[in-house]
Design an enzyme around this catalytic site. Structure first.
Site, PDB file in Angstrom:
ATOM      1  N   ASP A  26      -2.624   6.124  -3.827  1.00 39.35           N
ATOM      2  CA  ASP A  26      -2.682   7.595  -3.816  1.00 39.35           C
ATOM      3  C   ASP A  26      -1.296   8.182  -4.075  1.00 39.35           C
ATOM      4  OD1 ASP A  26      -5.436   7.556  -2.881  1.00 39.35           O
ATOM      5  OD2 ASP A  26      -4.619   6.936  -0.960  1.00 39.35           O
ATOM      6  N   TYR A 189      -5.269  -7.730  -2.778  1.00 45.32           N
ATOM      7  CA  TYR A 189      -5.686  -7.421  -1.406  1.00 45.32           C
ATOM      8  C   TYR A 189      -5.755  -8.714  -0.585  1.00 45.32           C
ATOM      9  CZ  TYR A 189      -6.732  -2.886  -3.375  1.00 45.32           C
ATOM     10  OH  TYR A 189      -6.610  -1.675  -4.007  1.00 45.32           O
ATOM     11  N   ARG A 265      -4.184  -4.749  -8.730  1.00 43.99           N
ATOM     12  CA  ARG A 265      -5.267  -4.271  -7.862  1.00 43.99           C
ATOM     13  C   ARG A 265      -5.383  -2.753  -7.951  1.00 43.99           C
ATOM     14  NH1 ARG A 265      -2.280  -4.783  -1.920  1.00 43.99           N
ATOM     15  NH2 ARG A 265      -1.758  -2.571  -1.771  1.00 43.99           N
ATOM     16  N   GLY A 266      -6.379  -2.210  -7.253  1.00 42.25           N
ATOM     17  CA  GLY A 266      -6.464  -0.773  -7.027  1.00 42.25           C
ATOM     18  C   GLY A 266      -6.544   0.045  -8.300  1.00 42.25           C
ATOM     19  N   GLU A 267      -5.626   0.987  -8.432  1.00 47.29           N
ATOM     20  CA  GLU A 267      -5.683   1.900  -9.575  1.00 47.29           C
ATOM     21  C   GLU A 267      -4.383   1.892 -10.387  1.00 47.29           C
ATOM     22  OE1 GLU A 267      -7.668   5.592  -9.046  1.00 47.29           O
ATOM     23  OE2 GLU A 267      -6.382   6.661 -10.457  1.00 47.29           O
ATOM     24  N   ASP A 268      -3.277   2.158  -9.723  1.00 50.47           N
ATOM     25  CA  ASP A 268      -2.060   2.368 -10.508  1.00 50.47           C
ATOM     26  C   ASP A 268      -1.502   1.062 -11.081  1.00 50.47           C
ATOM     27  OD1 ASP A 268      -0.039   4.209 -11.503  1.00 50.47           O
ATOM     28  OD2 ASP A 268       1.319   3.133 -10.183  1.00 50.47           O
ATOM     29  N   SER A 269      -1.479  -0.016 -10.287  1.00 51.90           N
ATOM     30  CA  SER A 269      -0.948  -1.271 -10.839  1.00 51.90           C
ATOM     31  C   SER A 269      -1.891  -1.805 -11.922  1.00 51.90           C
ATOM     32  CB  SER A 269      -0.712  -2.313  -9.741  1.00 51.90           C
ATOM     33  OG  SER A 269      -1.913  -2.623  -9.067  1.00 51.90           O
TER      34      SER A 269
HETATM   35  O1  TRH Z   1      -2.037   0.097  -3.128  1.00 57.20           O
HETATM   36  P1  TRH Z   1      -3.341   0.069  -3.830  1.00 57.20           P
HETATM   37  O2  TRH Z   1      -4.320  -0.832  -3.276  1.00 57.20           O
HETATM   38  O3  TRH Z   1      -3.935   1.512  -3.879  1.00 57.20           O
HETATM   39  C1  TRH Z   1      -5.307   1.789  -3.699  1.00 57.20           C
HETATM   40  C2  TRH Z   1      -6.023   2.219  -4.909  1.00 57.20           C
HETATM   41  O4  TRH Z   1      -5.381   3.290  -5.502  1.00 57.20           O
HETATM   42  C3  TRH Z   1      -7.429   2.605  -4.553  1.00 57.20           C
HETATM   43  O5  TRH Z   1      -8.119   3.056  -5.693  1.00 57.20           O
HETATM   44  C4  TRH Z   1      -7.380   3.683  -3.530  1.00 57.20           C
HETATM   45  O6  TRH Z   1      -8.653   3.988  -3.110  1.00 57.20           O
HETATM   46  C5  TRH Z   1      -6.591   3.189  -2.362  1.00 57.20           C
HETATM   47  O7  TRH Z   1      -5.302   2.818  -2.780  1.00 57.20           O
HETATM   48  C6  TRH Z   1      -6.473   4.240  -1.320  1.00 57.20           C
HETATM   49  O8  TRH Z   1      -3.092  -0.360  -5.367  1.00 57.20           O
HETATM   50  P2  TRH Z   1      -2.466   0.475  -6.573  1.00 57.20           P
HETATM   51  O9  TRH Z   1      -3.350   1.589  -6.965  1.00 57.20           O
HETATM   52  O10 TRH Z   1      -2.105  -0.485  -7.590  1.00 57.20           O
HETATM   53  O11 TRH Z   1      -1.146   1.111  -5.976  1.00 57.20           O
HETATM   54  C7  TRH Z   1      -0.002   0.363  -5.706  1.00 57.20           C
HETATM   55  C8  TRH Z   1       1.208   1.193  -6.016  1.00 57.20           C
HETATM   56  O12 TRH Z   1       2.374   0.540  -5.577  1.00 57.20           O
HETATM   57  C9  TRH Z   1       1.399   1.421  -7.519  1.00 57.20           C
HETATM   58  O13 TRH Z   1       1.804   2.753  -7.737  1.00 57.20           O
HETATM   59  C10 TRH Z   1       2.519   0.487  -7.895  1.00 57.20           C
HETATM   60  C11 TRH Z   1       3.329   0.477  -6.627  1.00 57.20           C
HETATM   61  N1  TRH Z   1       4.168  -0.712  -6.426  1.00 57.20           N
HETATM   62  C12 TRH Z   1       5.528  -0.540  -6.386  1.00 57.20           C
HETATM   63  O14 TRH Z   1       6.037   0.571  -6.558  1.00 57.20           O
HETATM   64  N2  TRH Z   1       6.322  -1.634  -6.179  1.00 57.20           N
HETATM   65  C13 TRH Z   1       5.817  -2.873  -6.011  1.00 57.20           C
HETATM   66  O15 TRH Z   1       6.589  -3.838  -5.821  1.00 57.20           O
HETATM   67  C14 TRH Z   1       4.400  -3.015  -6.054  1.00 57.20           C
HETATM   68  C15 TRH Z   1       3.809  -4.387  -5.896  1.00 57.20           C
HETATM   69  C16 TRH Z   1       3.600  -1.922  -6.258  1.00 57.20           C
END
Ligand code: TRH
Length: 381
Positions: A26, A189, A265-269
């Site tokens: 988020d 996860y 995983r998730g959305e942004d990565s």
């Molecule tokens: O952290 P997430 O599991 O986020 C999730 C999803 O967005 C999901 O859809 C939502 O419902 C839930 O959150 C609440 O995975 P995501 O989306 O990849 O987000 C991780 C963020 O962390 C992404 O912006 C990249 C960042 N990141 C870093 O900045 N540095 C790092 O070393 C890593 C591994 C990730």
């Protein structure tokens, strides 16, 4: 003198509200959008966010006790119970249906030029997304209309976040050399079957090195830590795996670009792996009654459209196994995936090209606002 002139130019204003549900997606999405609007489009952005501790992890410049601060031109407001937000912007975005405060909505309703009000939805490749993108939802009591904004991978959706310089920056970094071992990066996860993956990679010799982002998934592997040069019972060299510290978001893309195969995983990565143009394995955010599997399959359908059958089959099988906490056949599916790597490498590049033919999310959002303001007879910004 020059700066005074610049300050006098009227700038579009935008408020982004974000409540962090869990993890980092988020805040990652909200921050990327806020920063891009501010830095690239010169929008005056206010980001109202309820979890500055998580934000500090991604953006270390953010100080978590501070009620108000400015980073990269974005005014960051700590959203606490008592926080009162006045003066709604011309463009108001509520991230992931976080619900705007009642007094803020009331203030929006009495503005002479009512804001464009957007609910930024979660990303999904499901086919219904395009038909729902930008649908209006009138407020039951106030003279306000919210629009649902769906990011997506196809024309007719809201697109993906992509900074202007992203692809040029990536292309300036050479792909890692394969002279030694290919690098695997794992960000997943807690329930990902990382031990099974580690075992098959180890049994198959020295072709891959595993880097794993710190967290519980890494902890699950600690008891399997091998010492380079030692041999496993079957005589194969034991692979060491490396812990990768969680980096600031500004360094995240470069981390992806140092690797050949990305587990995200998730959305942004998940999106950043696609811009990285490497073969990747996505772990969808687990949802009740396995609703995430529909999202996984919808994305696979799209991603595999232009992939030959053996490569598509190998990719699908590994993605499904990685999204199953105790898969029976991870070793088999991993080996089939490795065999298809040359095809999957080429496909990852083509997929990135296909995606970047679409306008990015921030630009599309601003175009929609411009159109919406015009329909209502408002001058821009
Ligand atoms: O952290 P997430 O599991 O986020 C999730 C999803 O967005 C999901 O859809 C939502 O419902 C839930 O959150 C609440 O995975 P995501 O989306 O990849 O987000 C991780 C963020 O962390 C992404 O912006 C990249 C960042 N990141 C870093 O900045 N540095 C790092 O070393 C890593 C591994 C990730």
């Amino acid at each position: 003198m020059t700066s005074t002139t610049a300050l006098q130019v009227p700038r579009l204003t935008c408020d982004i509200f974000c409540r962090v549900v869990d993890n980092f997606g988020d805040v990652g999405v909200a921050w990327r959008l806020a920063r891009q609007l501010s830095v690239e489009h010169l929008v005056r952005v206010r980001l109202v966010i309820d979890d500055l501790k998580s934000m500090h992890v991604l953006v270390p410049e953010v100080i978590d006790e501070r009620a108000l601060q400015l980073v990269d031109g974005v005014e960051i407001v700590a959203w606490r119970e008592s926080t009162r937000i006045d003066n709604p912007a011309a463009l108001v975005i509520e991230a992931f249906a976080c619900d705007l405060p009642a007094d803020f909505l009331a203030a929006m309703a009495v503005m002479s030029q009512r804001p464009t009000w957007i609910n930024l939805e979660y990303l999904s490749a499901e086919p219904w997304v395009a038909a729902h993108h930008l649908l209006p939802s009138p407020h039951p009591a106030l003279p306000l209309t919210k629009h649902f904004y769906f990011p997506g991978f196809t024309a007719g959706t809201g697109g993906l976040l992509r900074e202007n310089s992203l692809i040029v920056a990536r292309e300036a970094v050479p792909f890692p050399s394969h002279a030694h071992r290919q690098g695997i990066l794992i960000f997943g996860y807690d329930n990902a079957p990382v031990e099974a993956l580690f075992d098959v990679v180890t049994q198959d010799g020295n072709a891959f090195a595993i880097d794993i982002v710190e967290g519980r998934l890494l902890d699950k592997l600690q008891h399997r830590r091998g010492v380079p040069g030692n041999n496993a019972p079957n005589g194969a060299p034991v692979l060491a795996f490396q812990k990768v510290p969680f980096l600031p978001i500004a360094a995240f893309d470069a981390l992806l670009w140092q690797h050949d195969i990305l587990f995200v995983r998730g959305e942004d990565s998940f999106v950043r792996a696609q811009w990285a143009a490497r073969p990747f394995i996505w772990q969808a955010y687990p949802q009740a009654e396995s609703a995430h599997l529909a999202k996984l399959n919808a994305f696979l359908d799209l991603y595999c459209e232009q992939l030959d059958a053996p490569a598509a089959q190998a990719l699908r099988a590994l993605w499904l196994a990685w999204n199953t906490p105790s898969p029976d056949d991870l070793a088999k599916t991993w080996r089939a995936f490795v065999e298809q790597l040359p095809v999957l490498n080429a496909h990852a590049l083509n997929w990135g090209k296909r995606l970047r033919a679409m306008p990015d999310l921030a630009s599309q959002l601003l175009s929609f606002h411009a159109k919406n303001a015009k329909i209502q007879g408002f001058a821009q910004p």
